[in-house]
Design a protein around this motif. Structure first.
Motif: not given
Length: 304
Positions: A217-227, A230-241, A244-247
């Motif tokens: 989940g964290a890696l997808i958020v980091i990857w999405a943030g570099s491209v 779209a996800l930044k309003p929710v996944f403000v930091e990588w650890w948010y991902g 959510v990934g754990a759940f």
């Protein structure tokens, strides 16, 4: 093992091809077709499992409900607009192929209600009176477990701008968790998780699977943030991902255990023999099915 890897990579490239076509076409016809076919095959497999237990099930009704539900999501329903999902919707929404009054586009969350009514009416048509209640409950359960969960994933994919990233997130968190749980369970697993359902699963494997899901989940958020943003309003930091990934990993492992319970009750090893080395379609997508509803609930309740 070689057969498993061969078919595994073949399926991976096929799914990647479907996603690529949808990406460049800016539509979801590929995922719609894939979901409809996969769920239809899954209905046949569940019908087989239920017959081993002598449980009543209206297979043809469920196939019809699958076609109606997937068609509604693809061609009629508005994208989900719940909680934080409003903040990650960007760009122009996919245009419907035909005009439908606005009030009929926001009924996705209400679909189980008419389905329940229809299943009750179908049960009352049965001449096997002692089995009517069981027939109704089985039909409703299969719809919620198989049809509605996959429809929810297709619904998420139709969010403009961020939908495909949410699907990548679900796939990565569920598959990384599955592989992590398998590898570590084989390597260091000692304590059985739920031995009466799945003797091979261990507590150690399950915990490492959750760590793997969080990492994915964290890696997808980091990857999405570099491209994209779209996800930044929710996944403000990588650890948010990661959270959510754990759940999502919990939902993935739960889906796997539900399918294991169904197979154990039927006394079979695999849900089918569609793919050598894997089994049936339910064996392939079991840990993916409940992740869509979990993500929907989390983002709907996410503070804005």
């Amino acid at each position: 093992m070689a057969t498993r890897f061969l078919y595994g990579f073949t399926m991976l490239f096929a799914i990647a091809g479907v996603f690529a076509i949808d990406h460049f076409a800016k539509e979801t016809f590929g995922l719609f077709f894939l979901s409809t076919v996969a769920v239809t095959v899954g209905i046949f497999e569940i019908d087989r499992l239920l017959k081993f237990r002598g449980l009543p099930f209206d297979r043809n009704l469920m196939i019809l409900l699958n076609l109606v539900t997937m068609t509604y999501v693809q061609f009629v329903a508005s994208p989900p607009a719940l909680g934080a999902l409003l903040t990650i919707s960007s760009g122009e929404a996919m245009r419907p192929l035909f005009h439908v009054p606005a009030q009929y586009r926001d009924l996705m969350l209400l679909l189980p209600l008419p389905v329940m009514l229809l299943c009750c009416l179908q049960g009352l048509r049965s001449r096997d009176v002692p089995q009517i209640s069981l027939r109704v409950l089985v039909n409703i359960g299969v719809y919620l477990y198989l049809v509605y969960t996959i429809a929810a994933i297709l619904w998420l994919r139709r969010i403009p701008g961020s939908g495909e990233w949410l699907i990548y997130f679900l796939l990565a968190a569920s598959r990384f968790g599955d592989v992590g749980a398998y590898v570590m369970g084989r390597a260091v697993g000692r304590n059985k998780l739920i031995p009466h359902l799945s003797p091979g699963k261990t507590v150690e494997g399950g915990l490492f699977g959750l760590i793997a899901s969080a990492t994915a989940g964290a890696l997808i958020v980091i990857w999405a943030g570099s491209v994209t943003d779209a996800l930044k309003p929710v996944f403000v930091e990588w650890w948010y991902g990661a959270v959510v990934g754990a759940f999502t990993g919990i939902a993935a492992q739960s889906g796997d255990l539900v399918k294991s319970a169904m197979k154990r009750a039927a006394g079979v090893k695999d849900s089918g023999n569609l793919v050598p080395g894997f089994g049936g379609i339910l064996d392939i997508m079991d840990n993916f099915m409940l992740t869509g509803p979990m993500l929907l609930v989390m983002l709907a309740l996410w503070p804005r």
